[in-house]
Design an enzyme around this catalytic site. Structure first.
Site, PDB file in Angstrom:
ATOM      1  N   LEU A   1      29.437 -18.914 131.674  1.00 51.41           N
ATOM      2  CA  LEU A   1      28.824 -20.065 132.334  1.00 51.41           C
ATOM      3  C   LEU A   1      29.524 -20.424 133.639  1.00 51.41           C
ATOM      4  O   LEU A   1      30.739 -20.620 133.669  1.00 51.41           O
ATOM      5  CB  LEU A   1      28.839 -21.266 131.388  1.00 51.41           C
ATOM      6  CG  LEU A   1      28.253 -22.581 131.932  1.00 51.41           C
ATOM      7  CD1 LEU A   1      26.754 -22.420 132.215  1.00 51.41           C
ATOM      8  CD2 LEU A   1      28.507 -23.720 130.968  1.00 51.41           C
ATOM      9  N   ASP A   2      28.739 -20.506 134.721  1.00 50.80           N
ATOM     10  CA  ASP A   2      29.218 -20.961 136.034  1.00 50.80           C
ATOM     11  C   ASP A   2      30.438 -20.186 136.515  1.00 50.80           C
ATOM     12  O   ASP A   2      31.339 -20.750 137.154  1.00 50.80           O
ATOM     13  CB  ASP A   2      29.548 -22.459 136.001  1.00 50.80           C
ATOM     14  CG  ASP A   2      28.314 -23.313 135.767  1.00 50.80           C
ATOM     15  OD1 ASP A   2      27.209 -22.864 136.116  1.00 50.80           O
ATOM     16  OD2 ASP A   2      28.458 -24.432 135.229  1.00 50.80           O
ATOM     17  N   SER A   3      30.477 -18.901 136.246  1.00 49.73           N
ATOM     18  CA  SER A   3      31.654 -18.103 136.604  1.00 49.73           C
ATOM     19  C   SER A   3      31.295 -16.843 137.387  1.00 49.73           C
ATOM     20  O   SER A   3      32.165 -15.997 137.597  1.00 49.73           O
ATOM     21  CB  SER A   3      32.435 -17.709 135.341  1.00 49.73           C
ATOM     22  OG  SER A   3      32.926 -18.852 134.676  1.00 49.73           O
TER      23      SER A   3
END
Length: 327
Positions: free
Chosen positions: A270-272
């Site tokens: 997530l969000d990486s």
């Protein structure tokens, strides 16, 4: 880590004045100035990634010059001790003298010669625009900005569909815009048990990449692997800070003085994913949560549009595991 950045514009032909002139006015040396016989020149872009070695720049330049083309801008990046070479070139050429099929063959030979990991050529005036699907949830600000950017010709894409897990009433400004321009809108209600990913895949199978314009659902690893192409997301915060839900409220309560937005590729974590673009805006003690959010939304719109434009102009290249080279 120190980096080596080669600026090659001084050693390659560069016609900076041409940037403000019509390509139709450009002449090759020795050709008639008669407008009836002068060539109509076209703009091309080429990006290249390969193991570093001596002579790559010379061969790239010679490939373009040998067909009568002329380099406008050339940018090269070579990270120290990494044995990898990145370049992006913009050039003009006469499509009569250098047909697209021949151009592809010439750059393919270069790709084989240098064992390239990536070699992409694009002729914006001739090649089809990138087809994209846009996924969105309840918030409209990024979607509306994309639609207006598309309508104004500022984004070089064709929007094939808009998919949302929230329904929109028939007479809203978004639905009226989509209907007026013939862009299909699909409402797929999602739940924790059913993210409707198989149906989304069916709707976007003919797209070149996807844009998550504030889509508040996490796409599974199975979806990412099945789609197999790039997905660009906008996060309203400067990653890696304030991940997850309601980052604006998190940042507001933390008393930050700079807010921002991050556009990045979607990965399984997530969000990486690799970052494409980041922008910031100053806030102060005078901001309440409402003005804080409004400023955040403005930054999000600009950041996402810039990332999409950079991607379509071949300015974004993968670097190492989780980084990007942005020319």
């Amino acid at each position: 880590m120190s980096l080596i950045r080669r600026r090659v514009s001084s050693s390659l032909p560069r016609l900076s004045k041409f940037a403000i002139r019509s390509f139709k006015s450009l002449k090759f040396p020795g050709e008639s100035l008669d407008s009836s016989t002068s060539p109509v020149l076209t703009h091309g872009i080429h990006v290249f990634q390969c193991p570093d070695e001596v002579g790559i720049v010379a061969k790239l330049s010679d490939c373009i010059a040998s067909r009568g083309g002329n380099i406008l801008v050339a940018d090269v990046f070579v990270p120290e001790k990494k044995n990898v070479f990145y370049s992006r070139s913009e050039f003009i050429f006469d499509p009569v003298k250098w047909p697209r099929e021949q151009m592809d063959e010439d750059f393919f030979k270069l790709s084989k010669r240098f064992n390239a990991m990536k070699s992409v050529v694009r002729v914006p005036d001739e090649d089809p625009k990138y087809k994209i699907g846009v996924l969105v949830s309840k918030q409209d600000h990024c979607l509306v900005d994309l639609l207006h950017g598309w309508q104004d010709g500022k984004l070089p894409v064709d929007i094939t569909c808009v998919i949302s897990n929230h329904d929109r009433l028939p007479n809203t400004h978004v639905t009226r815009f989509l209907e007026r321009h013939g862009i299909p809108y699909h409402h797929l209600h999602t739940s924790k048990e059913n993210k409707r990913e198989e149906e989304i895949l069916e709707l976007v199978q003919n797209t070149d990449f996807l844009v998550l314009a504030r889509y508040m659902q996490v796409l599974s690893g199975n979806f990412l692997r099945a789609y197999g192409k790039d997905i660009i997301n906008i996060h309203h915060g400067l990653l890696p800070s304030f991940k997850g839900g309601n980052p604006s409220k998190q940042a507001f309560e933390a008393g930050v003085k700079l807010i921002g937005a991050t556009s990045h590729f979607v990965s399984e974590e997530l969000d990486s994913g690799p970052i494409i673009e980041q922008m910031v805006e100053r806030v102060s003690h005078k901001d309440n949560l409402r003005s804080f959010v409004r400023k955040s939304e403005e930054v999000e719109k600009q950041c996402l549009a810039k990332a999409i434009k950079s991607y379509c102009e071949l300015r974004v290249l993968p670097y190492e595991v989780n980084k990007t080279v942005i020319f």
